[in-house]
Motif scaffolding. Structure first.
Motif, mmCIF file in Angstrom:
data_model
loop_
_atom_site.group_PDB
_atom_site.id
_atom_site.type_symbol
_atom_site.label_atom_id
_atom_site.label_comp_id
_atom_site.label_asym_id
_atom_site.label_seq_id
_atom_site.Cartn_x
_atom_site.Cartn_y
_atom_site.Cartn_z
ATOM 1 N N LEU A 73 15.207 3.007 -4.887
ATOM 2 C CA LEU A 73 14.048 3.561 -4.184
ATOM 3 C C LEU A 73 12.941 2.539 -3.986
ATOM 4 O O LEU A 73 12.329 2.472 -2.922
ATOM 5 C CB LEU A 73 13.481 4.768 -4.947
ATOM 6 N N VAL A 74 12.647 1.735 -5.014
ATOM 7 C CA VAL A 74 11.439 0.886 -4.933
ATOM 8 C C VAL A 74 11.714 -0.588 -5.169
ATOM 9 O O VAL A 74 10.782 -1.387 -5.188
ATOM 10 C CB VAL A 74 10.337 1.394 -5.901
ATOM 11 N N ASP B 217 0.805 -1.223 0.000
ATOM 12 C CA ASP B 217 0.000 0.000 0.000
ATOM 13 C C ASP B 217 0.839 1.274 0.000
ATOM 14 O O ASP B 217 0.394 2.310 -0.482
ATOM 15 C CB ASP B 217 -0.928 0.024 1.230
ATOM 16 N N ARG B 218 2.046 1.185 0.561
ATOM 17 C CA ARG B 218 2.887 2.383 0.611
ATOM 18 C C ARG B 218 3.821 2.469 -0.578
ATOM 19 O O ARG B 218 4.083 3.547 -1.110
ATOM 20 C CB ARG B 218 3.725 2.397 1.898
ATOM 21 N N THR B 219 4.372 1.311 -0.994
ATOM 22 C CA THR B 219 5.373 1.371 -2.060
ATOM 23 C C THR B 219 4.745 1.471 -3.448
ATOM 24 O O THR B 219 5.406 1.946 -4.374
ATOM 25 C CB THR B 219 6.308 0.152 -1.995
ATOM 26 N N ALA B 220 3.493 1.048 -3.626
ATOM 27 C CA ALA B 220 2.880 1.161 -4.951
ATOM 28 C C ALA B 220 2.757 2.629 -5.390
ATOM 29 O O ALA B 220 3.192 2.978 -6.495
ATOM 30 C CB ALA B 220 1.531 0.439 -4.988
ATOM 31 N N PRO B 221 2.191 3.508 -4.538
ATOM 32 C CA PRO B 221 2.180 4.921 -4.946
ATOM 33 C C PRO B 221 3.585 5.496 -5.113
ATOM 34 O O PRO B 221 3.842 6.269 -6.038
ATOM 35 C CB PRO B 221 1.444 5.640 -3.813
ATOM 36 N N LEU B 222 4.501 5.085 -4.231
ATOM 37 C CA LEU B 222 5.877 5.580 -4.347
ATOM 38 C C LEU B 222 6.483 5.167 -5.687
ATOM 39 O O LEU B 222 7.183 5.963 -6.335
ATOM 40 C CB LEU B 222 6.738 5.028 -3.202
ATOM 41 N N ALA B 223 6.192 3.945 -6.127
ATOM 42 C CA ALA B 223 6.736 3.470 -7.405
ATOM 43 C C ALA B 223 6.160 4.261 -8.574
ATOM 44 O O ALA B 223 6.876 4.595 -9.527
ATOM 45 C CB ALA B 223 6.470 1.975 -7.559
ATOM 46 N N GLY B 224 4.870 4.571 -8.515
ATOM 47 C CA GLY B 224 4.269 5.396 -9.569
ATOM 48 C C GLY B 224 4.918 6.767 -9.619
ATOM 49 O O GLY B 224 5.226 7.293 -10.697
ATOM 50 N N LEU B 225 5.153 7.343 -8.447
ATOM 51 C CA LEU B 225 5.787 8.659 -8.381
ATOM 52 C C LEU B 225 7.241 8.589 -8.846
ATOM 53 O O LEU B 225 7.756 9.533 -9.448
ATOM 54 C CB LEU B 225 5.721 9.197 -6.946
ATOM 55 N N PRO C 43 14.469 -3.671 -7.250
ATOM 56 C CA PRO C 43 14.959 -3.910 -8.603
ATOM 57 C C PRO C 43 13.865 -4.336 -9.590
ATOM 58 O O PRO C 43 13.859 -3.863 -10.739
ATOM 59 C CB PRO C 43 15.990 -5.028 -8.417
ATOM 60 N N TYR C 44 12.945 -5.197 -9.170
ATOM 61 C CA TYR C 44 11.898 -5.641 -10.106
ATOM 62 C C TYR C 44 10.988 -4.471 -10.463
ATOM 63 O O TYR C 44 10.687 -4.220 -11.633
ATOM 64 C CB TYR C 44 11.087 -6.783 -9.493
ATOM 65 N N THR C 45 10.563 -3.744 -9.429
ATOM 66 C CA THR C 45 9.709 -2.581 -9.682
ATOM 67 C C THR C 45 10.481 -1.508 -10.434
ATOM 68 O O THR C 45 9.907 -0.796 -11.264
ATOM 69 C CB THR C 45 9.180 -2.031 -8.340
ATOM 70 N N GLY C 46 11.790 -1.408 -10.178
ATOM 71 C CA GLY C 46 12.608 -0.428 -10.886
ATOM 72 C C GLY C 46 12.622 -0.678 -12.386
ATOM 73 O O GLY C 46 12.524 0.258 -13.186
ATOM 74 N N VAL C 47 12.752 -1.945 -12.770
ATOM 75 C CA VAL C 47 12.693 -2.299 -14.196
ATOM 76 C C VAL C 47 11.354 -1.848 -14.781
ATOM 77 O O VAL C 47 11.294 -1.282 -15.888
ATOM 78 C CB VAL C 47 12.874 -3.823 -14.387
#
Lengths: 106, 238
Positions: B80-81, B40-48, B83-87
């Motif tokens: 920040l978020v 719930d916290r990292t999903a918005p952070l990843a979008g940003l 490696p998988y999400t970073g890709v």
């Protein structure tokens, strides 16, 4: 820092960078483009198939003022990437397991 | 005219298709792995973070006479978020740039994802983790490790491009010349990448260190909860 405030701040930074600061970015070719031109590996380059897109070349077609056109394109880009990426990540996220018989109903 | 990614026509069709297959496989692995990184916290952070990478990629900075560079962002996003999400962050940016901004050829999307999302994250985040294993776990060293990782990630992307060019370039320029020129200028661009990455990671560490995926080992002691407390509840944050 409150997480919502942090998120809003992070978004504002991106909007200012894309909407305002981008106007002052270097217009020289980037590393790849320069090497390609210098060495001649771009001789068979093709135009982008969507080069007439309304946001092509990071400007809004029909907006004459370069600062406004580029800034607007940047802001639109930030919004679109946030919606596409954020939407994907929100759908993919791990749902927090419910914390059981919690007294906290709010 | 701002055209900062590999356009159509640099790489022939078979190798473009092969790079596309590599990109699809890499993004597929990332889609599976990112589920563990996103909540719930990292999903918005990843979008940003994706939005920030898009914005920062517009900011070409001068590196040498008549040449500029811009952030690639793979190392930054991975730190920040995750490696998988970073890709996925960089891939979303590249997809939107190709579809909406006519930047990066659509037939070269696989090449661009392979070089700028996969190679940067593999090399940059890999190096970052190795460095953190041997360095003291302080903010200053996390920032230093992110700087070093980002510096190396950009020439790594240039090497990846050169390999793809060697396999399927549409022109007859010698691979040695392409390699020397590409790696040379991208070492310089790497310094800019590293500055942006280190400043951004440091800024987030200063205000919300718990949101920096790559530094989560560092701050774990702060998250200890008394035994017997409801372990699944998030600690409340003011």
């Amino acid at each position: 820092m409150n997480i919502k405030r942090f998120f809003v701040g992070f978004l504002l930074v991106s909007l200012v960078l894309a909407g305002v600061v981008s106007y002052y970015a270097s217009s020289s070719p980037d590393g790849l483009e320069k090497v390609a031109a210098d060495k001649g590996i771009d001789s068979k380059e093709k135009d982008h198939s969507l080069k007439d897109s309304p946001l092509g070349d990071y400007g809004v077609k029909g907006v004459g003022d370069a600062r406004l056109s580029g800034g607007l394109a940047g802001v639109i880009g930030v919004g679109v990437v946030l919606l596409a990426g954020g939407g994907l990540f929100w759908v993919m996220r791990r749902r927090e397991p419910s914390s059981g018989p919690s007294r906290d109903a709010s | 005219m701002r055209d900062v990614h590999v356009p159509d026509g640099f790489i022939n069709a078979p190798v473009s298709i092969a790079a596309g297959a590599v990109a699809v496989a890499g993004v597929g692995v990332a889609l599976r792995g990112a589920r563990r990184e996103l909540d719930d916290r990292t999903a918005p952070l990843a979008g940003l973070t994706a939005a920030f990478v898009f914005a920062a990629q517009m900011l070409n900075f001068p590196v040498a006479s008549g040449t500029s560079g811009h952030l690639l962002g793979g190392t930054l996003a991975a730190i920040l978020v995750g490696p998988y999400t970073g890709v996925l962050c960089v891939s979303v940016v590249l997809l939107m740039q190709g579809l909406l901004f006519a930047d990066g050829g659509l037939t070269a999307l696989g090449v661009n994802i392979t070089t700028m999302a996969l190679a940067t994250v593999l090399v940059g985040y890999g190096l970052f983790r190795v460095l953190l294993r041997v360095l003291p776990k302080t903010r200053a060293f996390v920032a230093g490790a992110s700087f070093a990782a980002a510096v190396v990630s950009v020439p790594a992307a240039a090497v990846a491009f050169t390999l793809i060019y060697a396999a399927g370039g549409t022109t007859d320029v010698s691979v040695g010349k392409v390699a020397a020129a590409m790696i040379g200028v991208h070492v310089l661009i790497g310094i800019g990448e590293a500055l942006i990455t280190a400043v951004t990671v440091s800024s987030v560490l200063a205000v919300r260190p718990d949101l920096v995926y790559g530094a989560r080992d560092m701050i774990k002691p702060l998250q200890l909860r008394p035994a017997g407390a409801d372990g699944s509840a998030e600690p409340s944050r003011a």
